[in-house]
Design a protein around this motif. Structure first.
Motif, short mmCIF file in Angstrom:
data_model
loop_
_atom_site.label_atom_id
_atom_site.label_comp_id
_atom_site.label_asym_id
_atom_site.label_seq_id
_atom_site.Cartn_x
_atom_site.Cartn_y
_atom_site.Cartn_z
N ILE A 1 -11.70 -0.37 -4.60
CA ILE A 1 -11.30 -0.74 -3.23
C ILE A 1 -12.55 -1.23 -2.52
O ILE A 1 -13.33 -0.43 -1.98
CB ILE A 1 -10.68 0.45 -2.49
CG1 ILE A 1 -9.50 1.02 -3.30
CG2 ILE A 1 -10.21 0.05 -1.10
CD1 ILE A 1 -8.92 2.28 -2.75
N THR B 1 -3.32 -1.78 -9.13
CA THR B 1 -2.70 -0.59 -8.53
C THR B 1 -2.93 0.62 -9.43
O THR B 1 -3.19 0.48 -10.63
CB THR B 1 -1.17 -0.78 -8.35
OG1 THR B 1 -0.57 -0.96 -9.64
CG2 THR B 1 -0.87 -1.97 -7.45
N ARG C 1 -1.39 4.88 -9.66
CA ARG C 1 -0.49 5.88 -9.10
C ARG C 1 -1.17 7.24 -9.07
O ARG C 1 -1.75 7.67 -10.07
CB ARG C 1 0.79 5.95 -9.93
CG ARG C 1 1.92 6.75 -9.31
CD ARG C 1 3.16 6.64 -10.19
NE ARG C 1 4.26 7.46 -9.71
CZ ARG C 1 5.14 7.09 -8.79
NH1 ARG C 1 5.04 5.90 -8.25
NH2 ARG C 1 6.12 7.90 -8.41
N THR D 1 1.52 5.02 -4.91
CA THR D 1 0.94 3.87 -5.57
C THR D 1 -0.12 3.26 -4.66
O THR D 1 0.20 2.71 -3.61
CB THR D 1 2.00 2.82 -5.91
OG1 THR D 1 3.03 3.43 -6.72
CG2 THR D 1 1.39 1.66 -6.69
N MET D 2 -1.37 3.39 -5.07
CA MET D 2 -2.48 2.82 -4.31
C MET D 2 -2.77 1.42 -4.84
O MET D 2 -2.69 1.18 -6.05
CB MET D 2 -3.73 3.68 -4.49
CG MET D 2 -3.53 5.16 -4.24
SD MET D 2 -3.59 5.61 -2.51
CE MET D 2 -5.31 5.34 -2.14
N ASP D 3 -3.10 0.50 -3.96
CA ASP D 3 -3.50 -0.83 -4.40
C ASP D 3 -4.91 -1.11 -3.93
O ASP D 3 -5.44 -0.43 -3.05
CB ASP D 3 -2.54 -1.90 -3.87
CG ASP D 3 -2.51 -1.96 -2.34
OD1 ASP D 3 -3.33 -2.69 -1.76
OD2 ASP D 3 -1.67 -1.26 -1.74
N LEU E 1 -5.41 -1.53 -0.20
CA LEU E 1 -4.87 -0.47 0.66
C LEU E 1 -3.77 -0.97 1.59
O LEU E 1 -3.62 -0.49 2.72
CB LEU E 1 -5.99 0.19 1.48
CG LEU E 1 -6.99 1.04 0.70
CD1 LEU E 1 -7.99 1.68 1.63
CD2 LEU E 1 -6.29 2.12 -0.14
N PHE F 1 -0.63 -0.81 0.60
CA PHE F 1 0.47 0.06 0.22
C PHE F 1 1.78 -0.70 0.06
O PHE F 1 2.86 -0.12 0.16
CB PHE F 1 0.64 1.21 1.22
CG PHE F 1 -0.48 2.21 1.17
CD1 PHE F 1 -0.49 3.19 0.20
CD2 PHE F 1 -1.53 2.14 2.07
CE1 PHE F 1 -1.53 4.11 0.13
CE2 PHE F 1 -2.59 3.05 2.00
CZ PHE F 1 -2.58 4.04 1.04
N HIS G 1 3.52 0.57 -3.01
CA HIS G 1 4.09 1.89 -2.75
C HIS G 1 5.39 1.76 -1.97
O HIS G 1 6.40 2.40 -2.31
CB HIS G 1 3.10 2.74 -1.99
CG HIS G 1 3.63 4.09 -1.60
ND1 HIS G 1 3.93 5.07 -2.51
CD2 HIS G 1 3.96 4.60 -0.37
CE1 HIS G 1 4.40 6.14 -1.89
NE2 HIS G 1 4.43 5.87 -0.59
N LEU H 1 -0.33 8.04 5.20
CA LEU H 1 -1.14 6.98 4.60
C LEU H 1 -0.75 5.60 5.13
O LEU H 1 -1.53 4.65 5.05
CB LEU H 1 -1.00 7.00 3.08
CG LEU H 1 -1.56 8.22 2.35
CD1 LEU H 1 -1.16 8.19 0.89
CD2 LEU H 1 -3.07 8.27 2.48
#
Length: 353
Positions: free
Chosen positions: A124, A148, A150, A155-157, A160, A162, A165, A210
């Motif tokens: 990130i 991404t 998990r 699910t984080m990318d 950020l 999302f 997710h 989040l």
């Protein structure tokens, strides 16, 4: 599934299910499960035990709480200087790889295994133009950055946003609503509400803090899920007007639920019992003189100098802003229970007036 059951049994089964959902009590006979290992995909080799996934045929899931605490792992991060911000991709790659070797050795010594095939690398970057050439090695395997990853169901990318997710949550909720809609003729309104809240609304709420600070367009798919869930409870057409239904169900809209979660965390961080790392992110504002009239229970607002790609979404920035917008009576609530009740009423008037 209920459609395939004998009509003579349906009234009995429906009564049992509705009673269980309404009372929150599951009979002992329904708590028994057969655990059968099944292949992850049909094409895999059935003789290889790693290709199996345990599957339970239990109709109602029960809670299993698990927590692993190990200070040794954090020591490895310090020993390999992973906290140093001034390092090149090559240096960072070598240090992360060395840290993983240490962790893998520790796990082996404790009869555990770090699986390279299930290890993901998510970068990130603070600067969107920064290169992402970082590659790490683990047990003779090279791990490249993923878009991404998990973690604990989220699910984080690497931006950020999302978005992945939100897409995943939306898809799973659509599937659940579809299945509930199929059995809706056999359920009472109260049982349907319990079912929707426990299976669908709980998914919308899971880790929703989040999503704080994201634009409304980003969380719109989640709101559409709630808009579809409310009419289902009352057995109304899909596109019924949802605002009065949400009021009747006492459901805050998705954006309000996210704000509610953020402000609940802010109260705990300011007054306890939040963990120390969360308390360190907010600072109560102190008046220059100890006068009752100057006690406003505000938090120190974020510095205007703070700039960055994700600054506006940081808890340390967002929480004081949202907190200071609350009426004085809510900010000075004498307990978490009172604060929670007053906050929900305030948000209902704000979002569902």
């Amino acid at each position: 599934m209920l459609q395939t059951i004998s009509p003579d049994l349906l009234p009995f089964i429906t009564t049992v299910i509705n009673g269980s959902l309404t009372s929150g009590h599951v009979q002992t006979v329904f708590k028994k499960a057969r655990v059968i290992p099944i292949l992850k995909t049909p094409a895999l080799d059935p003789s290889d035990i790693s290709n199996y996934r345990p599957a339970s045929l239990l109709s109602f899931l029960s809670k299993i709480l698990e927590r692993v605490v190990c200070n040794q792992l954090s020591d490895y991060l310090l020993q390999n200087n992973l906290h140093d911000p001034n390092q090149s991709d090559t240096t960072a790659s070598a240090r992360i790889s060395a840290c993983l070797v240490d962790i893998s050795s520790w796990m082996t010594a404790h009869q555990l295994k770090l699986n390279p095939n299930k290890t993901e690398l998510l970068i990130i970057p603070g600067d969107p133009s920064a290169a992402q050439d970082l590659v790490i090695s683990l047990s003779n395997s090279m791990i490249s950055p993923s878009a991404t990853a998990r973690n604990l169901g989220v699910t984080m990318d690497n931006h950020l946003s999302f978005s992945s997710h939100v897409t995943n949550v939306t898809r799973s909720c659509q599937f659940l609503l579809y299945n509930i809609r199929r059995i809706r003729p056999f359920l009472s309104t109260q049982a349907t509400q319990v079912l929707v809240q426990s299976l669908v609304i709980s998914r919308l709420d899971y880790c929703n803090s989040l999503l704080a600070g994201l634009p409304l367009s980003a969380i719109h798919p989640l709101q559409m899920i709630q808009n579809a869930a409310a009419p289902l409870v009352f057995n109304l057409p899909k596109f019924s007007h949802t605002t009065p239904l949400l009021r009747s169900l006492h459901w805050l809209p998705v954006a309000a639920r996210i704000r509610f979660k953020t402000l609940m965390l802010a109260y705990k961080a300011k007054n306890g019992p939040a963990p120390s790392y969360l308390k360190a992110l907010v600072t109560p504002r102190t008046a220059p003189r100890s006068l009752r009239s100057t006690s406003t229970a505000r938090l120190v607002p974020p510095s205007l100098r703070e700039k960055g790609r994700y600054t506006s979404r940081l808890f340390s920035v967002l929480a004081p802003r949202r907190w200071n917008e609350l009426p004085l009576g809510i900010r000075t609530a004498e307990s978490l229970t009172v604060f929670k009740r007053q906050l929900k009423t305030y948000l209902f008037l704000k979002y569902l007036h």
